[in-house]
Design a protein around this motif. Structure first.
Motif, PDB file in Angstrom:
ATOM      1  N   GLU A   2       0.810  -1.224   0.000  1.00 45.15           N
ATOM      2  CA  GLU A   2       0.000   0.000   0.000  1.00 45.15           C
ATOM      3  C   GLU A   2       0.848   1.281   0.000  1.00 45.15           C
ATOM      4  OE1 GLU A   2      -3.733   1.851   2.573  1.00 45.15           O
ATOM      5  OE2 GLU A   2      -2.094   0.815   3.554  1.00 45.15           O
ATOM      6  N   TYR A   3       2.056   1.195   0.535  1.00 46.82           N
ATOM      7  CA  TYR A   3       2.927   2.376   0.577  1.00 46.82           C
ATOM      8  C   TYR A   3       3.318   2.832  -0.829  1.00 46.82           C
ATOM      9  CZ  TYR A   3       6.900  -0.686  -0.472  1.00 46.82           C
ATOM     10  OH  TYR A   3       7.753  -1.569  -1.075  1.00 46.82           O
ATOM     11  N   LEU A 141      -8.451  -1.263  -2.263  1.00 48.42           N
ATOM     12  CA  LEU A 141      -7.758  -0.483  -1.226  1.00 48.42           C
ATOM     13  C   LEU A 141      -7.399   0.925  -1.698  1.00 48.42           C
ATOM     14  CD1 LEU A 141      -5.423  -3.209   0.326  1.00 48.42           C
ATOM     15  CD2 LEU A 141      -7.371  -2.093   1.429  1.00 48.42           C
ATOM     16  N   THR A 142      -7.420   1.149  -3.010  1.00 50.66           N
ATOM     17  CA  THR A 142      -7.178   2.506  -3.526  1.00 50.66           C
ATOM     18  C   THR A 142      -8.438   3.357  -3.408  1.00 50.66           C
ATOM     19  OG1 THR A 142      -7.848   2.036  -5.824  1.00 50.66           O
ATOM     20  CG2 THR A 142      -5.536   1.592  -5.215  1.00 50.66           C
ATOM     21  N   GLY A 143      -9.567   2.702  -3.077  1.00 52.78           N
ATOM     22  CA  GLY A 143     -10.831   3.430  -2.978  1.00 52.78           C
ATOM     23  C   GLY A 143     -11.625   3.415  -4.266  1.00 52.78           C
ATOM     24  N   ASN A 144     -11.146   2.669  -5.264  1.00 48.46           N
ATOM     25  CA  ASN A 144     -11.828   2.608  -6.551  1.00 48.46           C
ATOM     26  C   ASN A 144     -12.686   1.349  -6.655  1.00 48.46           C
ATOM     27  OD1 ASN A 144     -10.689   4.940  -8.338  1.00 48.46           O
ATOM     28  ND2 ASN A 144      -8.916   4.110  -7.265  1.00 48.46           N
ATOM     29  N   LYS A 145     -13.582   1.337  -7.628  1.00 45.11           N
ATOM     30  CA  LYS A 145     -14.486   0.207  -7.819  1.00 45.11           C
ATOM     31  C   LYS A 145     -13.720  -1.014  -8.317  1.00 45.11           C
ATOM     32  CE  LYS A 145     -18.681   2.862  -8.584  1.00 45.11           C
ATOM     33  NZ  LYS A 145     -19.951   2.915  -9.328  1.00 45.11           N
ATOM     34  N   SER A 146     -14.043  -2.166  -7.740  1.00 48.99           N
ATOM     35  CA  SER A 146     -13.315  -3.396  -8.062  1.00 48.99           C
ATOM     36  C   SER A 146     -14.273  -4.579  -8.020  1.00 48.99           C
ATOM     37  CB  SER A 146     -12.175  -3.593  -7.051  1.00 48.99           C
ATOM     38  OG  SER A 146     -11.570  -4.854  -7.209  1.00 48.99           O
ATOM     39  N   ASP A 197     -13.111  -2.930   5.646  1.00 45.69           N
ATOM     40  CA  ASP A 197     -12.482  -2.937   6.973  1.00 45.69           C
ATOM     41  C   ASP A 197     -12.045  -4.328   7.408  1.00 45.69           C
ATOM     42  OD1 ASP A 197     -12.671  -0.242   7.261  1.00 45.69           O
ATOM     43  OD2 ASP A 197     -14.387  -0.252   8.614  1.00 45.69           O
ATOM     44  N   GLN A 198     -12.593  -5.359   6.802  1.00 38.72           N
ATOM     45  CA  GLN A 198     -12.183  -6.725   7.131  1.00 38.72           C
ATOM     46  C   GLN A 198     -10.763  -7.020   6.624  1.00 38.72           C
ATOM     47  OE1 GLN A 198     -15.046  -9.803   6.163  1.00 38.72           O
ATOM     48  NE2 GLN A 198     -16.753  -8.365   6.371  1.00 38.72           N
ATOM     49  N   PHE A 199     -10.294  -6.186   5.720  1.00 44.31           N
ATOM     50  CA  PHE A 199      -8.976  -6.398   5.131  1.00 44.31           C
ATOM     51  C   PHE A 199      -7.957  -5.367   5.607  1.00 44.31           C
ATOM     52  CE2 PHE A 199     -12.187  -8.016   2.239  1.00 44.31           C
ATOM     53  CZ  PHE A 199     -11.741  -9.313   2.040  1.00 44.31           C
ATOM     54  N   ASP A 200      -8.377  -4.138   5.774  1.00 42.86           N
ATOM     55  CA  ASP A 200      -7.455  -3.092   6.226  1.00 42.86           C
ATOM     56  C   ASP A 200      -8.254  -1.951   6.844  1.00 42.86           C
ATOM     57  OD1 ASP A 200      -5.526  -1.189   6.648  1.00 42.86           O
ATOM     58  OD2 ASP A 200      -4.707  -1.240   4.618  1.00 42.86           O
ATOM     59  N   ILE A 201      -8.148  -1.802   8.169  1.00 40.93           N
ATOM     60  CA  ILE A 201      -8.919  -0.751   8.841  1.00 40.93           C
ATOM     61  C   ILE A 201      -8.195   0.595   8.795  1.00 40.93           C
ATOM     62  CG2 ILE A 201     -10.051  -2.370  10.387  1.00 40.93           C
ATOM     63  CD1 ILE A 201      -8.098  -1.479  12.576  1.00 40.93           C
ATOM     64  N   PHE A 202      -6.927   0.590   8.363  1.00 41.07           N
ATOM     65  CA  PHE A 202      -6.140   1.825   8.371  1.00 41.07           C
ATOM     66  C   PHE A 202      -6.187   2.558   7.021  1.00 41.07           C
ATOM     67  CE2 PHE A 202      -4.148  -1.024  11.488  1.00 41.07           C
ATOM     68  CZ  PHE A 202      -4.202  -0.227  12.628  1.00 41.07           C
ATOM     69  N   ARG A 203      -5.739   1.892   5.978  1.00 43.85           N
ATOM     70  CA  ARG A 203      -5.709   2.454   4.620  1.00 43.85           C
ATOM     71  C   ARG A 203      -5.053   3.835   4.600  1.00 43.85           C
ATOM     72  NH1 ARG A 203     -10.682   0.302   5.284  1.00 43.85           N
ATOM     73  NH2 ARG A 203     -11.868   2.234   5.179  1.00 43.85           N
ATOM     74  N   ASP A 204      -3.875   3.872   5.186  1.00 46.67           N
ATOM     75  CA  ASP A 204      -3.159   5.146   5.325  1.00 46.67           C
ATOM     76  C   ASP A 204      -1.790   5.138   4.643  1.00 46.67           C
ATOM     77  OD1 ASP A 204      -1.830   3.383   6.948  1.00 46.67           O
ATOM     78  OD2 ASP A 204      -2.057   4.538   8.800  1.00 46.67           O
ATOM     79  N   GLY A 205      -1.493   4.063   3.905  1.00 53.73           N
ATOM     80  CA  GLY A 205      -0.207   3.996   3.217  1.00 53.73           C
ATOM     81  C   GLY A 205       0.967   3.687   4.122  1.00 53.73           C
TER      82      GLY A 205
END
Length: 218
Positions: A2-3, A141-146, A197-205
């Motif tokens: 994600e970074y 995780l980028t916030g786009n539709k998948s 959120d089940q995969f990544d609750i942070f999503r902050d890079g």
């Protein structure tokens, strides 16, 4: 990884702008999970070609559609596609079909152009497997539709919840949903808000920093 999202953002913006300047009003990112000659243990090349053939024909039929393809094993792509490779070449001639077919010197894969790069340049991404969906997850995780295309017709998966519109196993039905999305009539298509959120609750890079801190502590 994600970074890496922020690092790749400018490349994604350039990619999207390139397609928009060619008249693309809707852009699809396609992740080919890979296949083998032996369909006993995999979906097989013949089945995997279906997604390529369907989407490539859509590009040739629709001058306002853009398609970005990231194959799982680009070094083997021509052999995998067989006669469908000619269709790919025709689609590439429109310049609205971009294929990341470069690969590492000593490998069959491309590690430089990550799924997030394609996702951030697309309106929606399609990963053609539900059983090993890391590219689809990275896109989300980028916030786009998948969305996932499930050749195996899975019956047990939390992605199959009635509240989600993420898994498809019919290309024509998926296309109907995509057309609705183009017309702003389907806000739920590829929307992971209820499950991300089940995969990544942070999503902050900063996932890599958390992992390094954890390793230091042990």
């Amino acid at each position: 990884g994600e970074y890496k999202f922020l690092i790749k953002k400018s490349e994604s913006d350039d990619l999207k702008l390139k397609l928009k300047n060619l008249g693309c009003k809707y852009i699809i990112g396609f992740f080919d999970q890979g296949s083998t000659d032996d369909y006993f243990f995999d979906i097989g090349h013949e089945k995997s070609r279906e997604g390529y053939k369907f989407l490539l024909n859509k590009v040739l039929e629709n001058e306002h559609l853009g398609l970005i393809i990231k194959p799982k094993k680009p070094k083997l792509l021509k052999n995998k596609l067989s006669d469908v490779y000619d269709l790919l070449s025709k689609a590439k001639e429109t310049k609205r079909c971009i294929v990341f077919d470069n690969y590492e010197k000593n490998h069959v894969k491309n590690f430089e152009d990550i799924p997030a790069k394609i996702a951030m340049a697309s309106d929606i991404t399609i990963h053609d497997t539900l059983l090993a969906g890391t590219a689809g997850l990275e896109s989300a995780l980028t916030g786009n539709k998948s969305v996932f295309f499930d050749y195996y017709h899975s019956t047990k998966s939390h992605f199959l919840s009635k509240d989600l519109n993420i898994v498809f196993n019919d290309w024509n039905y998926l296309w109907i949903e995509i057309l609705k999305d183009q017309n702003k009539e389907n806000k739920n298509l590829g929307n992971w808000n209820n499950i991300i959120d089940q995969f990544d609750i942070f999503r902050d890079g900063k996932a890599n920093l958390r992992i390094m801190n954890f390793l230091k502590k042990i």
